[in-house]
Motif scaffolding. Structure first.
Motif, PDB file in Angstrom:
ATOM      1  N   LEU A 166     -20.945  95.641 -11.342  1.00  0.00           N
ATOM      2  CA  LEU A 166     -21.399  94.255 -11.301  1.00  0.00           C
ATOM      3  C   LEU A 166     -22.016  93.801 -12.620  1.00  0.00           C
ATOM      4  N   SER A 226     -25.010  93.176  -4.719  1.00  0.00           N
ATOM      5  CA  SER A 226     -24.847  91.770  -5.090  1.00  0.00           C
ATOM      6  C   SER A 226     -25.879  90.901  -4.374  1.00  0.00           C
ATOM      7  N   THR A 240     -21.237  97.573  -3.474  1.00  0.00           N
ATOM      8  CA  THR A 240     -21.352  96.379  -4.310  1.00  0.00           C
ATOM      9  C   THR A 240     -21.809  95.151  -3.534  1.00  0.00           C
ATOM     10  N   MET A 289     -23.824  99.195  -9.528  1.00  0.00           N
ATOM     11  CA  MET A 289     -24.626  98.430 -10.491  1.00  0.00           C
ATOM     12  C   MET A 289     -23.831  98.177 -11.767  1.00  0.00           C
ATOM     13  N   THR A 290     -23.156  99.221 -12.249  1.00  0.00           N
ATOM     14  CA  THR A 290     -22.358  99.095 -13.472  1.00  0.00           C
ATOM     15  C   THR A 290     -21.175  98.159 -13.261  1.00  0.00           C
ATOM     16  N   TRP A 330     -24.960  94.537 -13.750  1.00  0.00           N
ATOM     17  CA  TRP A 330     -26.361  94.147 -13.546  1.00  0.00           C
ATOM     18  C   TRP A 330     -27.265  95.050 -14.375  1.00  0.00           C
ATOM     19  N   ASP A 331     -27.891  94.478 -15.369  1.00  0.00           N
ATOM     20  CA  ASP A 331     -28.741  95.229 -16.295  1.00  0.00           C
ATOM     21  C   ASP A 331     -30.201  95.064 -15.873  1.00  0.00           C
ATOM     22  N   VAL A 332     -30.684  95.939 -14.997  1.00  0.00           N
ATOM     23  CA  VAL A 332     -32.032  95.848 -14.458  1.00  0.00           C
ATOM     24  C   VAL A 332     -32.627  97.257 -14.368  1.00  0.00           C
ATOM     25  N   ASP A 339     -32.963  88.308  -7.647  1.00  0.00           N
ATOM     26  CA  ASP A 339     -33.476  88.358  -9.013  1.00  0.00           C
ATOM     27  C   ASP A 339     -34.799  89.142  -9.155  1.00  0.00           C
ATOM     28  N   ARG A 344     -29.129  91.409  -6.076  1.00  0.00           N
ATOM     29  CA  ARG A 344     -29.147  90.767  -7.398  1.00  0.00           C
ATOM     30  C   ARG A 344     -29.447  89.279  -7.279  1.00  0.00           C
ATOM     31  N   ASP A 345     -28.952  88.653  -6.212  1.00  0.00           N
ATOM     32  CA  ASP A 345     -29.184  87.222  -6.015  1.00  0.00           C
ATOM     33  C   ASP A 345     -30.671  86.903  -5.855  1.00  0.00           C
TER      34      ASP A 345
END
Length: 401
Positions: A251, A222, A218, A248-249, A253-255, A228, A225-226
């Motif tokens: 956090l 993370s 994670t 991913m789940t 994060w839907d990507v 983007d 994810r920052d």
């Protein structure tokens, strides 16, 4: 005095009767035309995270041996297969190879799993002039100047990476996030992906490495994810695949996620619970990179023949990329037939001819474009495609059980 002379005479006769120095090493290649063609394969049944890949790889070699022997063998010589029970451990693989050399020199050696095993045995095989079919992808075994008798079977990392580009273009992705492990191959993948994506005009929003031995990803996810990104390209095999997807789940994060071929080789993403994640939120955004052989095609006769033989030997765990050993055996036979010889150098020379490496009846890739300058298969862009996770049965999606 006469007794001493008699003893010396007897000793001289005995010495003359002994095999010449190096005869044990030559045993696999210097026999009569009907002597077995000896292939040694790195094997085992307890190799940790690569156990399924190793067992499947060895079964693929066995299926290739059956196919070639049924067709008359390697230039008329039936194949004798010797398994090295090293469990993909490089130290044990080297010990096993040296012990075999002391008894009988193999004509060829195949590694189906374990880059470290390939690196460890390659110099010994080169020194002893043994043909080497390598399911890993090493720079040194792709270079005929360094290892003239070695051939990589796996698609090069560049081919794997370049096959992302059509997806980026079709989906309109501009900012790419890269997540990869810390194994030698994973590091190469991460570095090459960044280079290729930038060369083709894409922004690399982040390139993050995780420890493949870690139980939680994670923090790395993370950090990515920052940055983007529009899409995440990632490399993982075995348990790390699950840790990445669950991270991913966790956090939220839907990507979109595009997993490379090692992800596709992990049964976790193509099996339903409780053994896998298929149908769960962890894989809803995931597409995996596969070769054409992984998607069932009733017209693909060579592939389907190989699958049927491997099913009888215990089946295929993961995708068809795990059965490159089958193709390695067929390539050896095709090279020997073209050369009219089982001499390792003659087979290697023959395999550099597209008419030979493209007509061997191989199952994973229809052709292995080797050349005198490169023993890495120069597979064309588009060799792989990306598909949503689906059940893989005996290496293929869409095939009946």
């Amino acid at each position: 005095m006469k007794g001493r002379r008699a003893r010396w005479a007897a000793l001289a006769v005995a010495l003359l009767a002994l095999p010449a120095c190096g005869a044990a090493e030559d045993a696999g290649t210097a026999g009569a035309a009907d002597a077995p063609y000896v292939i040694m394969v790195s094997a085992g049944s307890d190799a940790g995270p690569v156990t399924d890949q190793l067992i499947t790889g060895v079964n693929s070699v066995k299926a290739g041996v059956e196919t070639v022997n049924e067709a008359g063998g390697v230039n008329g010589r039936q194949i004798k297969l010797i398994e090295s029970p090293d469990n993909a451990n490089p130290t044990k693989a080297v010990s096993g190879l040296r012990a075999q050399l002391a008894k009988e020199k193999p004509d060829a050696y195949i590694v189906t799993a374990g880059t470290q095993v390939s690196s460890a045995v390659a110099p010994i095989l080169n020194q002893n002039k043994i043909l080497f079919m390598n399911s890993a992808n090493l720079d040194e075994t792709a270079d005929p100047k360094q290892h003239p008798l070695a051939f990589n079977l796996a698609a090069s990392p560049r081919v794997v990476v370049e096959d992302y580009l059509p997806v980026f273009e079709a989906e309109g992705y501009k900012k790419i996030g890269i997540l990869h492990g810390n194994s030698p191959y994973a590091k190469t993948f991460g570095e090459l992906a960044e280079t290729v994506f930038k060369e083709n005009g894409y922004e690399v929003a982040g390139n993050v490495e995780y420890d493949s031995a870690a139980l939680d990803m994670t923090a790395q996810i993370s950090a990515l994810r920052d940055a983007d990104p529009d899409v995440v390209v990632f490399n993982a095999y075995g348990a790390p695949t699950g840790y990445v997807l669950k991270g991913m789940t966790k956090l939220g994060w839907d990507v979109p996620m595009l997993g490379e071929t090692s992800v596709a080789s992990t049964p976790l993403v193509t099996q339903e619970p409780p053994d896998g994640l298929l149908g769960l939120p962890e894989v809803k955004n995931l597409r995996i990179e596969v070769n054409a052989a992984t998607v069932y095609d009733p017209a693909a006769e060579a592939t389907n023949k190989a699958v049927e033989k491997m099913k009888a030997l215990g089946g295929i765990k993961g995708a068809m990329v795990n059965v490159l050993g089958y193709d390695g055996v067929l390539l050896i036979a095709a090279g020997a037939k073209s050369a009219g010889s089982t001499d390792a150098a003659a087979i290697a020379k023959a395999l550099e001819d597209p008419k030979v490496n493209g007509n061997a009846g191989t199952a994973v890739y229809g052709s292995y474009p080797y050349s005198a300058d490169s023993h890495e298969p120069k597979l064309p862009r588009g060799t792989h495609t990306f598909v949503p996770p689906a059940p893989i049965v005996n290496g293929q999606m869409g095939a009946s059980k």
